[in-house]
Design a protein around this motif. Structure first.
Motif, PDB file in Angstrom:
ATOM      1  N   GLU A   1       0.828  -1.203   0.000  1.00 43.49           N
ATOM      2  CA  GLU A   1       0.000   0.000   0.000  1.00 43.49           C
ATOM      3  C   GLU A   1       0.865   1.257   0.000  1.00 43.49           C
ATOM      4  N   ALA A   2       1.989   1.184   0.710  1.00 49.62           N
ATOM      5  CA  ALA A   2       2.909   2.327   0.734  1.00 49.62           C
ATOM      6  C   ALA A   2       3.498   2.592  -0.650  1.00 49.62           C
ATOM      7  N   VAL A   3       3.782   1.532  -1.396  1.00 54.46           N
ATOM      8  CA  VAL A   3       4.321   1.682  -2.752  1.00 54.46           C
ATOM      9  C   VAL A   3       3.294   2.361  -3.658  1.00 54.46           C
ATOM     10  N   ILE A   4       2.055   1.882  -3.602  1.00 51.37           N
ATOM     11  CA  ILE A   4       1.003   2.470  -4.434  1.00 51.37           C
ATOM     12  C   ILE A   4       0.753   3.927  -4.057  1.00 51.37           C
ATOM     13  N   SER A   5       0.733   4.212  -2.766  1.00 50.95           N
ATOM     14  CA  SER A   5       0.525   5.584  -2.308  1.00 50.95           C
ATOM     15  C   SER A   5       1.656   6.501  -2.783  1.00 50.95           C
ATOM     16  N   ALA A   6       2.887   6.015  -2.667  1.00 56.63           N
ATOM     17  CA  ALA A   6       4.041   6.805  -3.107  1.00 56.63           C
ATOM     18  C   ALA A   6       4.017   6.999  -4.615  1.00 56.63           C
ATOM     19  N   ARG A   7       3.601   5.960  -5.326  1.00 52.48           N
ATOM     20  CA  ARG A   7       3.506   6.062  -6.788  1.00 52.48           C
ATOM     21  C   ARG A   7       2.475   7.111  -7.185  1.00 52.48           C
TER      22      ARG A   7
ATOM     23  N   ALA B   1       3.439  20.948 -15.872  1.00 52.21           N
ATOM     24  CA  ALA B   1       2.697  22.164 -16.178  1.00 52.21           C
ATOM     25  C   ALA B   1       3.610  23.390 -16.194  1.00 52.21           C
ATOM     26  N   ASN B   2       4.725  23.314 -15.467  1.00 48.94           N
ATOM     27  CA  ASN B   2       5.656  24.456 -15.405  1.00 48.94           C
ATOM     28  C   ASN B   2       7.058  23.959 -15.109  1.00 48.94           C
ATOM     29  N   PRO B   3       7.725  23.346 -16.093  1.00 47.05           N
ATOM     30  CA  PRO B   3       9.081  22.827 -15.865  1.00 47.05           C
ATOM     31  C   PRO B   3      10.033  23.917 -15.388  1.00 47.05           C
ATOM     32  N   GLY B   4      10.790  23.590 -14.356  1.00 42.23           N
ATOM     33  CA  GLY B   4      11.735  24.555 -13.819  1.00 42.23           C
ATOM     34  C   GLY B   4      11.209  25.353 -12.645  1.00 42.23           C
ATOM     35  N   ASP B   5       9.883  25.330 -12.430  1.00 40.28           N
ATOM     36  CA  ASP B   5       9.306  26.063 -11.306  1.00 40.28           C
ATOM     37  C   ASP B   5       9.830  25.477  -9.991  1.00 40.28           C
ATOM     38  N   PRO B   6      10.404  26.298  -9.111  1.00 42.69           N
ATOM     39  CA  PRO B   6      11.033  25.783  -7.886  1.00 42.69           C
ATOM     40  C   PRO B   6      10.122  24.909  -7.027  1.00 42.69           C
ATOM     41  N   ALA B   7       8.900  25.374  -6.765  1.00 39.89           N
ATOM     42  CA  ALA B   7       7.989  24.615  -5.902  1.00 39.89           C
ATOM     43  C   ALA B   7       7.617  23.281  -6.542  1.00 39.89           C
ATOM     44  N   ALA B   8       7.311  23.302  -7.845  1.00 43.20           N
ATOM     45  CA  ALA B   8       6.898  22.079  -8.533  1.00 43.20           C
ATOM     46  C   ALA B   8       8.037  21.075  -8.612  1.00 43.20           C
ATOM     47  N   MET B   9       9.246  21.547  -8.882  1.00 39.90           N
ATOM     48  CA  MET B   9      10.376  20.635  -9.014  1.00 39.90           C
ATOM     49  C   MET B   9      10.737  20.017  -7.659  1.00 39.90           C
ATOM     50  N   LYS B  10      10.629  20.792  -6.599  1.00 37.42           N
ATOM     51  CA  LYS B  10      10.913  20.257  -5.266  1.00 37.42           C
ATOM     52  C   LYS B  10       9.857  19.237  -4.855  1.00 37.42           C
ATOM     53  N   GLN B  11       8.606  19.487  -5.235  1.00 38.27           N
ATOM     54  CA  GLN B  11       7.535  18.526  -4.946  1.00 38.27           C
ATOM     55  C   GLN B  11       7.798  17.206  -5.654  1.00 38.27           C
ATOM     56  N   LEU B  12       8.192  17.289  -6.925  1.00 35.52           N
ATOM     57  CA  LEU B  12       8.483  16.071  -7.683  1.00 35.52           C
ATOM     58  C   LEU B  12       9.686  15.338  -7.100  1.00 35.52           C
ATOM     59  N   ALA B  13      10.724  16.083  -6.751  1.00 30.32           N
ATOM     60  CA  ALA B  13      11.930  15.461  -6.197  1.00 30.32           C
ATOM     61  C   ALA B  13      11.617  14.729  -4.894  1.00 30.32           C
ATOM     62  N   ALA B  14      10.803  15.346  -4.035  1.00 33.23           N
ATOM     63  CA  ALA B  14      10.446  14.713  -2.764  1.00 33.23           C
ATOM     64  C   ALA B  14       9.611  13.459  -3.001  1.00 33.23           C
ATOM     65  N   ALA B  15       8.663  13.548  -3.932  1.00 36.58           N
ATOM     66  CA  ALA B  15       7.802  12.395  -4.230  1.00 36.58           C
ATOM     67  C   ALA B  15       8.613  11.246  -4.822  1.00 36.58           C
ATOM     68  N   GLU B  16       9.552  11.565  -5.705  1.00 35.12           N
ATOM     69  CA  GLU B  16      10.389  10.538  -6.312  1.00 35.12           C
ATOM     70  C   GLU B  16      11.301   9.872  -5.281  1.00 35.12           C
ATOM     71  N   SER B  17      11.842  10.655  -4.372  1.00 31.58           N
ATOM     72  CA  SER B  17      12.703  10.094  -3.334  1.00 31.58           C
ATOM     73  C   SER B  17      11.913   9.153  -2.425  1.00 31.58           C
ATOM     74  N   ASN B  18      10.671   9.540  -2.102  1.00 30.93           N
ATOM     75  CA  ASN B  18       9.819   8.695  -1.281  1.00 30.93           C
ATOM     76  C   ASN B  18       9.466   7.402  -2.018  1.00 30.93           C
ATOM     77  N   LEU B  19       9.169   7.516  -3.311  1.00 28.09           N
ATOM     78  CA  LEU B  19       8.846   6.334  -4.108  1.00 28.09           C
ATOM     79  C   LEU B  19      10.054   5.398  -4.187  1.00 28.09           C
ATOM     80  N   GLY B  20      11.225   5.957  -4.388  1.00 34.17           N
ATOM     81  CA  GLY B  20      12.427   5.132  -4.444  1.00 34.17           C
ATOM     82  C   GLY B  20      12.667   4.383  -3.144  1.00 34.17           C
ATOM     83  N   GLY B  21      12.370   5.056  -2.031  1.00 34.99           N
ATOM     84  CA  GLY B  21      12.543   4.403  -0.728  1.00 34.99           C
ATOM     85  C   GLY B  21      11.574   3.259  -0.521  1.00 34.99           C
ATOM     86  N   THR B  22      10.321   3.441  -0.912  1.00 36.01           N
ATOM     87  CA  THR B  22       9.327   2.370  -0.722  1.00 36.01           C
ATOM     88  C   THR B  22       9.613   1.189  -1.654  1.00 36.01           C
ATOM     89  N   LEU B  23      10.056   1.481  -2.865  1.00 39.14           N
ATOM     90  CA  LEU B  23      10.421   0.395  -3.776  1.00 39.14           C
ATOM     91  C   LEU B  23      11.630  -0.374  -3.250  1.00 39.14           C
TER      92      LEU B  23
END
Length: 211
Positions: A83-89, A101-123
């Protein structure tokens, strides 16, 4: 010198001054257009680089549900991890949509980076737990999915490096003189954000798992 001569000289001097001013304005406008066009070119290059990341991340996100379906038949007691993997995905999918929607935007890129790091950890936790299930390790579908995920991770790493190179080129030019004086007027008022992960090794190397 007669009054008429003085008048003609003044008129002539005025025209010369106007011509000089006009030349300066035209040169400044042409230079500004050149700066604007180059900023647009660098921005488009940045966005195209991010689009390559998007393609590979979407491929990764599409593989994960298949991975979970394959695994859960063997790891029935690891429901929380699955369930953690699916949630992180799902969180990563949302992060990618915001960043796209806005490549390079600081807030959006940090959100993606955090989500990807969490997904990598659960995997990572999922793959670690799977080591205790020999039948799962021998499953052909699992082996294929793992190979595809590893290949995708490699492609994400290359695409991310190309994106970050484009960001550095854009930021360096935007911050340089004299573009820095024009960038804000042209709508390029802030630097683009690099795509960095909390664990740099995680993205620099594909996950080393064996099935």
């Amino acid at each position: 010198m007669s009054v008429e001569s003085l008048t003609l000289a003044a008129i002539g001097g005025g025209w010369i001054a106007l011509i000089v001013v006009a030349v300066i304005v035209i040169v400044t406008l042409m230079y500004g257009v050149g700066i604007y066009n180059h900023l647009v070119t660098l921005r488009n290059r940045l966005e195209n680089s991010f689009a390559q990341i998007e393609v590979q991340l979407k491929r990764r996100y599409d593989l994960i549900p298949n991975l979970v379906e394959t695994v859960k038949g063997y790891m029935k007691h690891e429901r929380e991890t699955l369930e953690a993997v699916i949630s992180a995905r799902n969180a990563a999918v949302g992060g990618l949509q915001a960043a796209s929607a806005n490549p390079g935007d600081p807030a959006a890129m940090k959100q993606l980076a955090a989500a990807e790091s969490n997904l990598g950890g659960t995997l990572g936790r999922l793959f670690a737990l799977s080591e205790a299930y020999p039948d799962l390790k021998a499953n052909q579908n699992m082996a294929q999915l793992t190979e595809e995920l590893t290949s995708t991770e490699n492609k994400v790493a290359f695409a991310r490096q190309a994106y970050n190179d484009s960001v550095m080129q854009f930021n360096t030019y935007r911050q340089s003189f004299p573009p820095v004086f024009f960038a804000g007027m042209f709508g390029f008022g802030q630097d683009a954000e690099l795509l960095e992960f909390a664990d740099s090794k995680q993205i620099a190397e594909a996950p080393k798992v064996s099935f």
